[in-house]
Design a protein around this motif. Sequence first.
Motif, PDB file in Angstrom:
ATOM      1  N   ALA A  88       3.538   1.278  -8.825  1.00  0.00           N
ATOM      2  CA  ALA A  88       2.495   1.771  -8.933  1.00  0.00           C
ATOM      3  C   ALA A  88       2.177   1.313 -10.129  1.00  0.00           C
ATOM      4  N   LYS A  89       3.440   1.768 -11.336  1.00  0.00           N
ATOM      5  CA  LYS A  89       2.961   1.059 -12.569  1.00  0.00           C
ATOM      6  C   LYS A  89       3.665   0.001 -13.245  1.00  0.00           C
ATOM      7  N   PHE A 108       2.618  -2.677 -10.336  1.00  0.00           N
ATOM      8  CA  PHE A 108       1.517  -3.143  -9.578  1.00  0.00           C
ATOM      9  C   PHE A 108       0.635  -3.151 -10.710  1.00  0.00           C
ATOM     10  N   ASP A 109       0.156  -2.118 -11.833  1.00  0.00           N
ATOM     11  CA  ASP A 109      -1.212  -1.721 -12.460  1.00  0.00           C
ATOM     12  C   ASP A 109      -0.615  -3.005 -13.346  1.00  0.00           C
ATOM     13  N   HIS A 162       0.989  -1.748   0.319  1.00  0.00           N
ATOM     14  CA  HIS A 162       0.782  -0.292  -0.098  1.00  0.00           C
ATOM     15  C   HIS A 162       0.660   1.728  -0.507  1.00  0.00           C
ATOM     16  N   LYS A 212       2.845   1.542  -3.415  1.00  0.00           N
ATOM     17  CA  LYS A 212       2.250   1.702  -4.123  1.00  0.00           C
ATOM     18  C   LYS A 212       1.768   3.668  -4.145  1.00  0.00           C
ATOM     19  N   SER A 213       1.600   4.133  -3.143  1.00  0.00           N
ATOM     20  CA  SER A 213       1.255   5.749  -3.122  1.00  0.00           C
ATOM     21  C   SER A 213       2.311   5.907  -3.205  1.00  0.00           C
ATOM     22  N   SER A 237       5.854   5.750  -4.835  1.00  0.00           N
ATOM     23  CA  SER A 237       6.112   5.292  -5.711  1.00  0.00           C
ATOM     24  C   SER A 237       5.392   4.713  -7.186  1.00  0.00           C
ATOM     25  N   THR A 238       5.725   6.217  -8.084  1.00  0.00           N
ATOM     26  CA  THR A 238       4.677   5.936  -9.174  1.00  0.00           C
ATOM     27  C   THR A 238       5.506   4.771 -10.268  1.00  0.00           C
TER      28      THR A 238
END
Length: 84
Positions: free
Chosen positions: A30-31, A33-34, A20, A23-24, A26-27
């Motif tokens: 997050a990329k 992860f997506d 969590h 994800k919030s 580190s871009t």
Amino acid sequence: MPVEKHDLVHEMPESKDAIHHLKSSSTHFAKLFDEYHDIEHEVHRYETGAENTSDDHLENLKKQRLHLKDQLSAMIRDYESSAS
């Protein structure tokens, strides 16, 4: 036989807070992860029979998923070791 889900939080429940946070904050994380989530969803659709694909395509998706998981796991381990 039910098809096992491989989403990251189910794979690494002990790292839920780290996931969590990353994800919030580190871009890049997050990329990745997506991208992992999208591939996992696609693989799950094929494995459950909701859609059809070739064995080669499914195998390639699984390899991509594993590669992303390795990258994400390393980032999570780095974060957890620096946070402790």
